[in-house]
Scaffold this motif. Structure first.
Motif, PDB file in Angstrom:
ATOM      1  N   THR A 313       0.663  -1.105  -0.129  1.00 61.09           N
ATOM      2  CA  THR A 313       0.190  -0.551   0.295  1.00 61.09           C
ATOM      3  C   THR A 313       1.011   1.718   0.101  1.00 61.09           C
ATOM      4  N   ALA A 314       2.099   1.513   0.088  1.00 61.82           N
ATOM      5  CA  ALA A 314       2.435   2.477   0.653  1.00 61.82           C
ATOM      6  C   ALA A 314       3.280   2.665  -0.891  1.00 61.82           C
ATOM      7  N   PHE A 315       3.765   1.659  -1.461  1.00 57.71           N
ATOM      8  CA  PHE A 315       4.065   1.953  -2.874  1.00 57.71           C
ATOM      9  C   PHE A 315       2.511   2.374  -4.038  1.00 57.71           C
ATOM     10  N   TYR A 316       1.845   1.998  -3.406  1.00 54.64           N
ATOM     11  CA  TYR A 316       0.453   2.588  -3.696  1.00 54.64           C
ATOM     12  C   TYR A 316       0.382   4.245  -4.276  1.00 54.64           C
ATOM     13  N   ALA A 317       0.929   4.150  -3.024  1.00 50.50           N
ATOM     14  CA  ALA A 317       0.666   5.765  -2.549  1.00 50.50           C
ATOM     15  C   ALA A 317       1.789   6.567  -2.638  1.00 50.50           C
ATOM     16  N   SER A 318       2.601   5.759  -3.486  1.00 50.84           N
ATOM     17  CA  SER A 318       4.354   6.426  -3.622  1.00 50.84           C
ATOM     18  C   SER A 318       4.848   7.362  -2.398  1.00 50.84           C
ATOM     19  N   ASP A 319       4.295   6.353  -0.890  1.00 50.09           N
ATOM     20  CA  ASP A 319       4.578   7.022   0.186  1.00 50.09           C
ATOM     21  C   ASP A 319       6.147   6.511  -0.124  1.00 50.09           C
ATOM     22  N   PRO A 320       7.101   6.650   0.898  1.00 46.94           N
ATOM     23  CA  PRO A 320       8.578   6.245   1.086  1.00 46.94           C
ATOM     24  C   PRO A 320       8.950   5.972   2.403  1.00 46.94           C
ATOM     25  N   ASN A 321       7.831   4.856   2.832  1.00 43.51           N
ATOM     26  CA  ASN A 321       7.557   4.579   3.895  1.00 43.51           C
ATOM     27  C   ASN A 321       8.185   3.776   4.170  1.00 43.51           C
ATOM     28  N   LEU A 322       9.616   3.541   4.956  1.00 47.69           N
ATOM     29  CA  LEU A 322      10.784   2.569   4.151  1.00 47.69           C
ATOM     30  C   LEU A 322      11.115   1.427   5.238  1.00 47.69           C
ATOM     31  N   GLY A 323      10.778   2.344   6.133  1.00 48.78           N
ATOM     32  CA  GLY A 323      10.788   1.057   8.006  1.00 48.78           C
ATOM     33  C   GLY A 323       9.502  -0.019   7.014  1.00 48.78           C
ATOM     34  N   ARG A 324       9.079   0.296   6.992  1.00 47.88           N
ATOM     35  CA  ARG A 324       8.139  -0.817   6.578  1.00 47.88           C
ATOM     36  C   ARG A 324       9.314  -2.470   5.280  1.00 47.88           C
ATOM     37  N   ILE A 325       9.716  -2.235   4.776  1.00 55.42           N
ATOM     38  CA  ILE A 325      10.475  -2.160   4.330  1.00 55.42           C
ATOM     39  C   ILE A 325      11.439  -2.942   5.277  1.00 55.42           C
ATOM     40  N   LEU A 326      11.998  -2.462   6.152  1.00 52.84           N
ATOM     41  CA  LEU A 326      13.032  -3.833   7.109  1.00 52.84           C
ATOM     42  C   LEU A 326      12.734  -3.675   8.399  1.00 52.84           C
ATOM     43  N   ALA A 327      11.091  -3.851   8.295  1.00 52.28           N
ATOM     44  CA  ALA A 327      10.466  -4.586   9.453  1.00 52.28           C
ATOM     45  C   ALA A 327       9.827  -6.146   9.201  1.00 52.28           C
ATOM     46  N   ALA A 328       9.486  -6.258   7.502  1.00 49.28           N
ATOM     47  CA  ALA A 328       9.325  -7.095   6.627  1.00 49.28           C
ATOM     48  C   ALA A 328      10.493  -8.383   6.655  1.00 49.28           C
ATOM     49  N   ILE A 329      11.550  -7.211   6.600  1.00 51.62           N
ATOM     50  CA  ILE A 329      12.961  -8.583   6.621  1.00 51.62           C
ATOM     51  C   ILE A 329      13.078  -9.149   8.090  1.00 51.62           C
ATOM     52  N   GLY A 330      12.430  -7.684   8.820  1.00 55.34           N
ATOM     53  CA  GLY A 330      13.106  -8.575  10.726  1.00 55.34           C
ATOM     54  C   GLY A 330      12.205  -9.816  10.622  1.00 55.34           C
ATOM     55  N   TYR A 331      10.886  -9.511  10.373  1.00 53.78           N
ATOM     56  CA  TYR A 331      10.203 -11.031  10.662  1.00 53.78           C
ATOM     57  C   TYR A 331       9.688 -12.077   9.852  1.00 53.78           C
ATOM     58  N   ALA A 332      10.845 -11.868   8.697  1.00 50.84           N
ATOM     59  CA  ALA A 332      11.321 -12.880   7.435  1.00 50.84           C
ATOM     60  C   ALA A 332      11.158 -14.703   8.220  1.00 50.84           C
TER      61      ALA A 332
END
Length: 408
Positions: A313-332
């Motif tokens: 959803t962040a990519f859809y909004a073009s919102d560089p809320n990129l901590g979401r990517i780090l969070a996903a890496i962390g719970y992988a």
């Protein structure tokens, strides 16, 4: 809205010698819609398939697996859209078997020489009488250059057909590869509502073809995700007619690598087209994970990012809320991940280094990349030398609307 999905003109779509395709309107779900496809295969054609691992795998998937295990000479495929024939119990199995028997009778074949496929709504009875009644129409319309029509006929929520076609010279022979696929939602093939059919006039030995099909699926349809849902009906088929005169029985053959790569590239293109035409997609995203210890952990990270609703959803909004990517890496699921070794790039922009925001990162740089229609996310784990790539898309309002109204 498909993202940069290329549809080749019909003049660039090559018929595969040994394969003829017929189309019909069976009225499976909606009237006046081409929803039935029959592939007729010349004698000597070899077929291999890879199928969903969903435990609720559809009746036609079960019948396909049974027929392929019996190892007859497969001579025809029949595909219906509008109804998945999944979650239908014994009556669903009977409907798939009756379909095979009816087509076999019309073509003078044994029913085990037929492979059935269905796609559409789950948990509803297949109107098999309508399907069988339309089989003569499909057979009558059969011709070698019907790939383009077939690509349309197997669509469900797809907005555009997915088709690839190419020719190459191998061993002094002209080899043709043409394929089609369908799928836009309920997409994370775990194979072995995605269907893919790839035809070639190369000759490939039966054991080799099985191995190639599994390996090609892993390089293509098993590297995409739209929403993380593995369908009950996912199927990928390779048909090798042998009519080019080129025959390969071993991976040691001097022409094997070139043929394998060509088939794998065609399948990967079909797979990426599914993501480009994903339900409601506005962005096509490539998730590259490198410096992993092994393939398993590289894919864990790639899919954690690719399937995160917050990332999408962040990519859809073009919102560089990129901590979401780090969070996903962390719970992988990598228990011993050293986050201080992780680096993250968005396109050409280094966002995080050594597990934290890169000192020179500016949000306007991230937003510039986020506004693009095609975006690469690159993640370096600092653990090894294995790399994997997964393709995905964003989540938009339209995705919710399409799936909320799917049965309407």
């Amino acid at each position: 809205m498909a993202v940069n999905l290329y549809i080749p003109p019909e003049s660039e779509i090559h018929a595969v010698p040994g394969i003829e395709i017929g189309i019909a309107e069976a009225g499976i779900r909606k009237a006046d819609r081409k929803d039935l496809t029959v592939f007729q295969l010349a004698p000597g054609t070899l077929v291999a398939g890879v199928f969903t691992q969903n435990r609720f795998r559809a009746a036609p998937v079960q019948v396909c697996e049974s027929h392929l295990m019996a190892e007859p000479e497969i001579r025809a495929l029949v595909v219906n859209t509008g109804n998945a024939n999944a979650g239908t119990g014994d009556s669903g199995l009977q409907a798939s078997q009756d379909t095979c028997k009816a087509l076999a009778s019309l073509l003078g074949l044994n029913s085990q020489q037929i492979l059935p496929f269905s796609t559409g709504v789950i948990l509803e009875p297949l109107p098999v009488d309508r399907l069988i009644a339309a089989l003569p129409q499909a057979i009558a319309s059969s011709k070698a250059d019907n790939w383009f029509e077939a690509a349309h006929a197997i669509m469900t929520t797809d907005t555009l057909p997915k088709i690839v076609s190419r020719r190459m010279e191998l061993g002094g022979k002209t080899v043709t590869i043409t394929g089609i696929s369908k799928g836009a939602g309920m997409i994370r093939p775990n194979m072995a509502t995605m269907l893919g059919y790839l035809g070639t006039d190369a000759g490939i030995g039966p054991a080799l073809l099985k191995d190639m099909t599994r390996a090609i699926a892993n390089r293509s349809f098993n590297r995409i995700t739209v929403d993380g849902d593995t369908s009950t009906n996912d199927s990928f088929i390779i048909m090798a007619t042998g009519q080019s005169g080129l025959n390969i029985d071993s991976s040691k053959d001097p022409h094997f690598a070139a043929l394998f790569d060509a088939l794998a590239d065609a399948a990967a293109e079909l797979a990426r087209k599914i993501v480009r035409d994903a339900e409601g997609a506005t962005k096509f995203m490539t998730i590259q994970v490198e410096q992993a210890k092994d393939t398993d952990e590289a894919l864990k990270v790639a899919y954690a990012v690719a399937q995160s609703p917050l990332v999408k959803t962040a990519f859809y909004a073009s919102d560089p809320n990129l901590g979401r990517i780090l969070a996903a890496i962390g719970y992988a699921g990598i228990a011993d991940l050293e986050v201080s070794s992780v680096n993250l790039w968005l396109g050409d922009v280094l966002v995080a280094s050594n597990g934290q925001r890169h000192p020179q990162y500016q949000e306007e740089d991230g937003q510039r990349v986020m506004k693009e229609a095609e975006i690469t996310v690159r993640i370096a784990l600092g653990r090894g030398d294995v790399a994997e790539t997964v393709y995905t898309c964003d989540f938009s309002h339209e995705y919710v609307s399409i799936n909320a109204d799917y049965r309407s």
